[in-house]
Write a protein that holds these residues in place. Structure first.
Motif, PDB file in Angstrom:
ATOM      1  N   LEU A   1      40.929 -19.544  50.536  1.00  0.00           N
ATOM      2  CA  LEU A   1      40.418 -18.208  50.273  1.00  0.00           C
ATOM      3  C   LEU A   1      39.114 -18.282  49.467  1.00  0.00           C
ATOM      4  CD1 LEU A   1      41.129 -15.282  50.857  1.00  0.00           C
ATOM      5  CD2 LEU A   1      42.339 -15.197  48.661  1.00  0.00           C
ATOM      6  N   CYS A   2      39.082 -19.159  48.484  1.00  0.00           N
ATOM      7  CA  CYS A   2      37.840 -19.332  47.703  1.00  0.00           C
ATOM      8  C   CYS A   2      36.709 -19.852  48.593  1.00  0.00           C
ATOM      9  CB  CYS A   2      38.083 -20.299  46.548  1.00  0.00           C
ATOM     10  SG  CYS A   2      39.136 -19.628  45.246  1.00  0.00           S
ATOM     11  N   ARG A   3      37.066 -20.765  49.502  1.00  0.00           N
ATOM     12  CA  ARG A   3      36.044 -21.299  50.405  1.00  0.00           C
ATOM     13  C   ARG A   3      35.483 -20.196  51.288  1.00  0.00           C
ATOM     14  NH1 ARG A   3      38.986 -24.451  53.523  1.00  0.00           N
ATOM     15  NH2 ARG A   3      39.101 -26.075  51.914  1.00  0.00           N
ATOM     16  N   GLU A   4      36.357 -19.334  51.798  1.00  0.00           N
ATOM     17  CA  GLU A   4      35.890 -18.240  52.651  1.00  0.00           C
ATOM     18  C   GLU A   4      35.011 -17.278  51.871  1.00  0.00           C
ATOM     19  OE1 GLU A   4      37.615 -14.713  55.584  1.00  0.00           O
ATOM     20  OE2 GLU A   4      39.007 -16.086  54.596  1.00  0.00           O
ATOM     21  N   VAL A   5      35.377 -17.005  50.628  1.00  0.00           N
ATOM     22  CA  VAL A   5      34.570 -16.108  49.792  1.00  0.00           C
ATOM     23  C   VAL A   5      33.176 -16.677  49.600  1.00  0.00           C
ATOM     24  CG1 VAL A   5      34.284 -15.303  47.410  1.00  0.00           C
ATOM     25  CG2 VAL A   5      36.455 -14.947  48.602  1.00  0.00           C
ATOM     26  N   VAL A   6      33.095 -17.962  49.249  1.00  0.00           N
ATOM     27  CA  VAL A   6      31.787 -18.575  48.991  1.00  0.00           C
ATOM     28  C   VAL A   6      30.907 -18.522  50.233  1.00  0.00           C
ATOM     29  CG1 VAL A   6      30.658 -20.797  48.575  1.00  0.00           C
ATOM     30  CG2 VAL A   6      32.501 -20.047  47.086  1.00  0.00           C
ATOM     31  N   LEU A   7      31.469 -18.875  51.377  1.00  0.00           N
ATOM     32  CA  LEU A   7      30.665 -18.930  52.597  1.00  0.00           C
ATOM     33  C   LEU A   7      30.315 -17.541  53.118  1.00  0.00           C
ATOM     34  CD1 LEU A   7      32.513 -21.859  54.391  1.00  0.00           C
ATOM     35  CD2 LEU A   7      30.237 -21.904  53.352  1.00  0.00           C
ATOM     36  N   THR A   8      31.262 -16.630  53.068  1.00  0.00           N
ATOM     37  CA  THR A   8      31.006 -15.277  53.568  1.00  0.00           C
ATOM     38  C   THR A   8      29.946 -14.580  52.730  1.00  0.00           C
ATOM     39  OG1 THR A   8      33.246 -15.082  54.435  1.00  0.00           O
ATOM     40  CG2 THR A   8      32.040 -13.037  54.044  1.00  0.00           C
ATOM     41  N   CYS A   9      30.059 -14.695  51.420  1.00  0.00           N
ATOM     42  CA  CYS A   9      29.110 -13.986  50.547  1.00  0.00           C
ATOM     43  C   CYS A   9      27.715 -14.588  50.595  1.00  0.00           C
ATOM     44  CB  CYS A   9      29.629 -13.968  49.116  1.00  0.00           C
ATOM     45  SG  CYS A   9      31.067 -12.893  48.912  1.00  0.00           S
ATOM     46  N   ALA A  10      27.597 -15.817  51.083  1.00  0.00           N
ATOM     47  CA  ALA A  10      26.267 -16.406  51.252  1.00  0.00           C
ATOM     48  C   ALA A  10      25.444 -15.634  52.268  1.00  0.00           C
ATOM     49  CB  ALA A  10      26.390 -17.866  51.686  1.00  0.00           C
ATOM     50  N   LEU A  11      26.108 -14.899  53.150  1.00  0.00           N
ATOM     51  CA  LEU A  11      25.378 -14.177  54.188  1.00  0.00           C
ATOM     52  C   LEU A  11      24.742 -12.886  53.678  1.00  0.00           C
ATOM     53  CD1 LEU A  11      27.652 -14.660  57.326  1.00  0.00           C
ATOM     54  CD2 LEU A  11      26.040 -16.216  56.218  1.00  0.00           C
ATOM     55  N   ALA A  12      25.016 -12.509  52.452  1.00  0.00           N
ATOM     56  CA  ALA A  12      24.402 -11.316  51.852  1.00  0.00           C
ATOM     57  C   ALA A  12      23.315 -11.760  50.878  1.00  0.00           C
ATOM     58  CB  ALA A  12      25.450 -10.482  51.130  1.00  0.00           C
ATOM     59  N   PRO A  13      22.072 -11.404  51.111  1.00  0.00           N
ATOM     60  CA  PRO A  13      21.008 -11.822  50.192  1.00  0.00           C
ATOM     61  C   PRO A  13      21.183 -11.258  48.786  1.00  0.00           C
ATOM     62  CG  PRO A  13      20.090 -11.032  52.265  1.00  0.00           C
ATOM     63  CD  PRO A  13      21.542 -10.674  52.273  1.00  0.00           C
ATOM     64  N   ARG A  14      21.822 -10.090  48.687  1.00  0.00           N
ATOM     65  CA  ARG A  14      22.030  -9.449  47.389  1.00  0.00           C
ATOM     66  C   ARG A  14      23.488  -9.023  47.306  1.00  0.00           C
ATOM     67  NH1 ARG A  14      18.811  -5.216  45.460  1.00  0.00           N
ATOM     68  NH2 ARG A  14      20.112  -3.907  46.770  1.00  0.00           N
ATOM     69  N   LEU A  15      24.085  -9.294  46.181  1.00  0.00           N
ATOM     70  CA  LEU A  15      25.515  -9.018  46.010  1.00  0.00           C
ATOM     71  C   LEU A  15      25.758  -8.122  44.811  1.00  0.00           C
ATOM     72  CD1 LEU A  15      26.935 -12.627  46.443  1.00  0.00           C
ATOM     73  CD2 LEU A  15      27.609 -10.663  47.862  1.00  0.00           C
ATOM     74  N   ASN A  16      26.597  -7.139  45.001  1.00  0.00           N
ATOM     75  CA  ASN A  16      27.260  -6.492  43.867  1.00  0.00           C
ATOM     76  C   ASN A  16      28.738  -6.383  44.250  1.00  0.00           C
ATOM     77  OD1 ASN A  16      27.481  -4.332  45.605  1.00  0.00           O
ATOM     78  ND2 ASN A  16      26.007  -3.043  44.507  1.00  0.00           N
ATOM     79  N   GLU A  17      29.518  -5.756  43.412  1.00  0.00           N
ATOM     80  CA  GLU A  17      30.957  -5.753  43.678  1.00  0.00           C
ATOM     81  C   GLU A  17      31.294  -4.975  44.944  1.00  0.00           C
ATOM     82  OE1 GLU A  17      35.022  -5.753  40.998  1.00  0.00           O
ATOM     83  OE2 GLU A  17      33.106  -5.130  40.113  1.00  0.00           O
ATOM     84  N   ASP A  18      30.505  -3.949  45.255  1.00  0.00           N
ATOM     85  CA  ASP A  18      30.747  -3.192  46.490  1.00  0.00           C
ATOM     86  C   ASP A  18      30.463  -4.056  47.715  1.00  0.00           C
ATOM     87  OD1 ASP A  18      31.480  -0.912  45.132  1.00  0.00           O
ATOM     88  OD2 ASP A  18      29.457  -0.070  45.109  1.00  0.00           O
ATOM     89  N   VAL A  19      29.338  -4.752  47.710  1.00  0.00           N
ATOM     90  CA  VAL A  19      29.007  -5.625  48.842  1.00  0.00           C
ATOM     91  C   VAL A  19      30.055  -6.719  48.976  1.00  0.00           C
ATOM     92  CG1 VAL A  19      27.288  -7.222  49.784  1.00  0.00           C
ATOM     93  CG2 VAL A  19      26.539  -5.129  48.609  1.00  0.00           C
ATOM     94  N   PHE A  20      30.458  -7.277  47.838  1.00  0.00           N
ATOM     95  CA  PHE A  20      31.495  -8.309  47.838  1.00  0.00           C
ATOM     96  C   PHE A  20      32.770  -7.790  48.498  1.00  0.00           C
ATOM     97  CE2 PHE A  20      35.200 -10.197  45.731  1.00  0.00           C
ATOM     98  CZ  PHE A  20      34.968 -11.557  45.935  1.00  0.00           C
ATOM     99  N   ALA A  21      33.187  -6.585  48.112  1.00  0.00           N
ATOM    100  CA  ALA A  21      34.432  -6.027  48.655  1.00  0.00           C
ATOM    101  C   ALA A  21      34.323  -5.774  50.151  1.00  0.00           C
ATOM    102  CB  ALA A  21      34.789  -4.738  47.926  1.00  0.00           C
ATOM    103  N   ALA A  22      33.114  -5.405  50.615  1.00  0.00           N
ATOM    104  CA  ALA A  22      32.932  -5.157  52.043  1.00  0.00           C
ATOM    105  C   ALA A  22      32.894  -6.455  52.840  1.00  0.00           C
ATOM    106  CB  ALA A  22      31.639  -4.368  52.270  1.00  0.00           C
ATOM    107  N   ALA A  23      32.496  -7.546  52.196  1.00  0.00           N
ATOM    108  CA  ALA A  23      32.310  -8.811  52.914  1.00  0.00           C
ATOM    109  C   ALA A  23      33.589  -9.610  53.046  1.00  0.00           C
ATOM    110  CB  ALA A  23      31.235  -9.648  52.213  1.00  0.00           C
ATOM    111  N   VAL A  24      34.433  -9.600  52.003  1.00  0.00           N
ATOM    112  CA  VAL A  24      35.562 -10.533  51.967  1.00  0.00           C
ATOM    113  C   VAL A  24      36.860  -9.829  52.368  1.00  0.00           C
ATOM    114  CG1 VAL A  24      34.424 -11.832  50.130  1.00  0.00           C
ATOM    115  CG2 VAL A  24      36.126 -10.083  49.532  1.00  0.00           C
TER     116      VAL A  24
END
Length: 828
Positions: free
Chosen positions: A350-373
């Motif tokens: 799960l941590c691996r998926e989070v790291v790789l998935t969130c790399a696809l967003a140039p800018r992250l906040n908690e909302d973007v994080f929640a939408a990505a993972v």
């Protein structure tokens, strides 16, 4: 000085905890902290006000800035930090810094007000002013009719005065001069874009207030290779007191890959501290690895060799928990190998998926994080923020560029379908957030709303990444809308487009992105340059090309390039004859150039295409008015006001129609209504004053014209009108003073020269009167009213032969004119 007490934020807690993991750079951290103990006014060892941290990617510049920021907080300083995500122009940089300072110290009301005023001025400057009744053609001075409208108010003073009084009313000629002056003034206003100076001054003033409360204010500007594109000139101006005296307890820290440019920075660099960061020593690398639990000698040696002493790569390799040297040996690019090993050795899927998935967003906040993972991973936001390659000073976080590039390439190759799915999911999320904003945003405000555009740009980035080939044409059409929103939005859009080109490794996108980036970094109007780039390629459809020509034409028009603008509008109409915007802008350009019939044709088409367009109706009414069609003008202007009762310029134009038709009370009512909506409408004040004079109410006329001059001290027409009013009231010295002031502003103002000549004539100063009439004739030898005036002055001075020459010339110009009667000695 007591330090204000407050609870730390989550980001500050993460930063403080990162101190426990920070290894190396002890000398740099100690030096910076020591600087904050010094007296900036010391003659022998003053505190430095400028630090420049430089080094290659991955060497730890951002990490060092985070440590320095925490050291500054520990010293009681107020801090703010920005990077390339925050800065797309000097204004956005100041706003981002000020927002962080305000979050810690309270609102910066003066600065916020200056920003709002600047943005309003930007909006006004981005659109050419609609024309109103201030722009009159007036009659040609060589027509026969001019003999009936030139030399007023001399009865009882000059022989033949009653006849001259009947035949003269210079106001129509004055309107012609006013038209010229108004056009020049509007062009000057359009050329003069809003100055950033007042915002910079308020920013410095805010820093001054904060520096009274805090021992230090420290500003951190990261990724200077990107932020410096927009902030270089602004920062040098700031540090050189160009926006006012910068407090001595303000410290600025830059971090970037390259040295500061010479010779621009030479003087400031000499007063600051250059901090080149080298790779970690072997000992520092060993210490970092020991902190991560990596102590086996062979593994330590392998990590040191692969990381090349770059802290970021060493940290990544250490976090992968290598079990031996074999797990570290490189097989290609060091950064790629470090990223690959880090990902491979994340034990929790799960941590691996989070790291790789969130790399696809140039800018992250908690909302973007929640939408990505996945939903079950949403509790890992704090864990992700704690990773050494994640940083960010404001509301958004970002991966280190080296790490993100490696992960993006990995994901694009590993799972094309997964890549597309994540990008589409994030695009839909940004679209939904944008739609949520729209519910509370009037449609007309969306182009100016930074949050709305941020979501749209991020949505565009993700859609491009999902389908780089299929969506390119539509996205480039969107670039035209970004350009319409202004330079900062255009730069954000172009940067996101360039990021998509790199992340997708698409040749077409990369080529287009390079051309756009060059345009947005060019000197001059970046909107004109960028649209020029887009229009050289056949990637836009006809409607989008027409829109691009319209936007480009508007920018050329506000910069005073009216002929070039008209050519753009012609191209727009040729591409899309049914574009209401193209028709409106070309119609207004025709009107500005004095082509009333062509203006009516285009504006009629605009009204047909959009019957609710009050601006097009108002401009068509103004075109009819200038062509002398009072009934048509009145109908259009009244219809405009039915659609938009707050249309001040339509009220002004309708007031002018009423005045020209002799309906003085109706004219005053319209001018008064316009002034109720906009008390700063100087032309309406002046026109109401003139109308009062025509109605015989000279004190009210002087009062209104004086008020207009209080709003616009350089308003030559109002000065001349007040001068005439003084002359008609017998206040000849005041008349001469006003007319002289008008001529100081506009030396070739013929009507003012003749009016001043008349004032001198009333005061029996015949020599001065003749000089003014002669000056007017130097500007136009066929100026009938100047010829008659000079003839009168010469007659009264006893120079009848010279006067006869003037009257003969007047007779040749207008043989049937009433001016000939009652002239002493005239045999005709």
């Amino acid at each position: 000085m007591p330090r204000p007490q407050r609870r730390p934020s989550r980001g500050e807690l993460l930063a403080m905890r990162s101190l426990d993991r920070f290894v190396g750079r002890r000398d740099e951290v100690a030096s910076f902290a020591r600087n904050l103990t010094k007296d900036p006014l010391s003659r022998t060892d003053p505190a430095s006000f400028l630090f420049h941290v430089r080094g290659v990617a991955g060497v730890g510049k951002s990490s060092l800035l985070r440590q320095w920021r925490e050291a500054a907080r520990q010293a009681g300083a107020l801090t703010a930090a920005v990077d390339e995500n925050d800065v797309h122009g000097a204004l956005s940089g100041m706003v981002a810094l000020a927002r962080q300072l305000a979050d810690q110290a309270g609102p910066l009301k003066g600065f916020d007000k200056a920003v709002e005023q600047y943005r309003r001025a930007q909006e006004a400057a981005a659109e050419p002013v609609d024309l109103d009744g201030a722009a009159d053609d007036g009659p040609s001075p060589t027509t026969r009719a001019i003999s009936r409208i030139v030399l007023g108010g001399v009865s009882g003073v000059v022989p033949g005065g009653p006849l001259l009084s009947a035949m003269v009313d210079p106001d129509t000629v004055a309107e012609g001069v006013d038209r010229i002056q108004d056009r020049v003034r509007n062009r000057q206003q359009r050329v003069r874009t809003p100055e950033l100076g007042p915002v910079g001054q308020e920013f410095v003033a805010a820093l001054g207030e904060l520096c009274e409360k805090y021992p230090w204010v420290v500003l951190f500007l990261d990724t200077w290779e990107e932020t410096g594109r927009h902030l270089d000139v602004w920062l040098r101006t700031l540090l050189s007191d160009g926006y006012g005296p910068l407090p001595v307890n303000v410290v600025v820290v830059l971090a970037g890959r390259n040295d500061l440019s010479e010779p621009e920075w030479a003087g400031l660099k000499a007063e600051g501290q250059d901090v080149p960061l080298e790779a970690f020593t072997e000992q520092e690398t060993r210490e970092l690895l020991a902190r991560r639990g990596v102590t086996e000698p062979g593994t330590v040696e392998a990590v040191g060799r692969l990381s090349m002493g770059l802290p970021l790569l060493a940290d990544l390799l250490a976090l992968a928990r290598p079990q031996g040297a074999d797990a570290v040996d490189p097989d290609g690019d060091a950064a790629e190998a470090a990223v690959e090993r880090f990902v491979r050795w994340i034990a929790d899927p799960l941590c691996r998926e989070v790291v790789l998935t969130c790399a696809l967003a140039p800018r992250l906040n908690e909302d973007v994080f929640a939408a990505a993972v996945p939903e079950e991973a949403r509790h890992l936001w704090s864990w992700l923020c704690g990773q050494p390659f994640v940083s960010g000073s404001g509301a958004y976080k970002k991966y280190h560029a080296v790490v993100r590039a490696g992960m993006v390439r990995r994901e694009r190759a590993r799972s094309p379908q997964g890549w597309t799915a994540v990008h589409l999911r994030l695009a839909e999320a940004h679209a939904a957030w944008r739609a949520g904003l729209e519910e509370n945003l009037p449609a007309g405000r969306r182009p100016q709303d930074a949050r709305w555009w941020r979501h749209r740009i991020d949505e565009t980035y993700h859609r491009l990444c999902a389908h780089p080939g299929g969506g390119a044409t539509g996205v480039l059409e969107e670039a035209v809308q970004a350009a319409e929103a202004g330079p900062e939005i255009l730069r954000q859009w172009a940067d996101a487009f360039g990021q998509a080109a790199e992340d997708t490794d698409d040749d077409f996108l990369r080529e287009q992105a390079g051309r756009l980036r060059a345009a947005t970094e060019a000197e001059g109007d970046v909107v004109v340059a960028a649209l020029g780039v887009l229009l050289t390629r056949r990637t836009l459809g006809p409607a989008a090309r027409a829109h691009a020509h319209v936007v480009r034409g508007r920018h050329l028009e506000v910069s005073g390039q009216e002929e070039a603008a008209a050519a753009e509008f012609d191209r727009a109409v040729a591409l899309d004859p049914d574009s209401a915007a193209a028709r409106f802008h070309r119609g207004r350009a025709h009107l500005r150039a004095g082509r009333e019939e062509e203006a009516v044709d285009d504006l009629t088409a605009a009204v047909r295409l959009d019957p609710t367009d009050a601006r097009a109706l108002a401009q068509r009414g103004e075109a009819h008015r200038r062509a002398g069609r009072w009934d048509e003008a009145l109908a259009d202007l009244t219809a405009t006001l039915a659609l938009d009762p707050g249309h001040t310029r339509a009220l002004g134009s309708r007031g002018q129609v009423h005045r020209q038709a002799g309906r003085l009370d109706e004219a005053i009512a319209d001018f008064t209504a316009a002034l109720a909506l906009d008390p700063g409408y100087a032309w309406a004040l002046g026109s109401r004053g003139r109308t009062h004079r025509e109605a015989g109410r000279r004190p009210q006329a002087v009062a209104d014209l004086t008020a207009a001059l209080a709003l616009r001290p350089d308003y030559a027409w109002a000065l001349a009108e007040r001068g005439k009013t003084h002359r008609l009231s017998g206040a000849l010295d005041e008349a001469v003073a006003d007319l002289t002031a008008a001529l100081a502003l506009v030396p070739d103002y013929r009507w003012a020269l003749v009016e001043r000549g008349l004032a001198h004539l009333h005061a029996t100063r015949y020599e001065q009167a003749e000089a003014d009439f002669t000056a007017a004739l130097a500007l136009d030898p066929d100026d009938l009213w100047a010829l008659v005036g000079r003839g009168r002055a010469r007659t009264l001075a006893g120079r009848t032969d010279a006067a006869r020459q003037d009257f003969d010339r007047a007779a040749a110009l207008d043989p049937d004119g009433a001016w000939r009667r009652d002239i002493p000695g005239d045999p005709r």
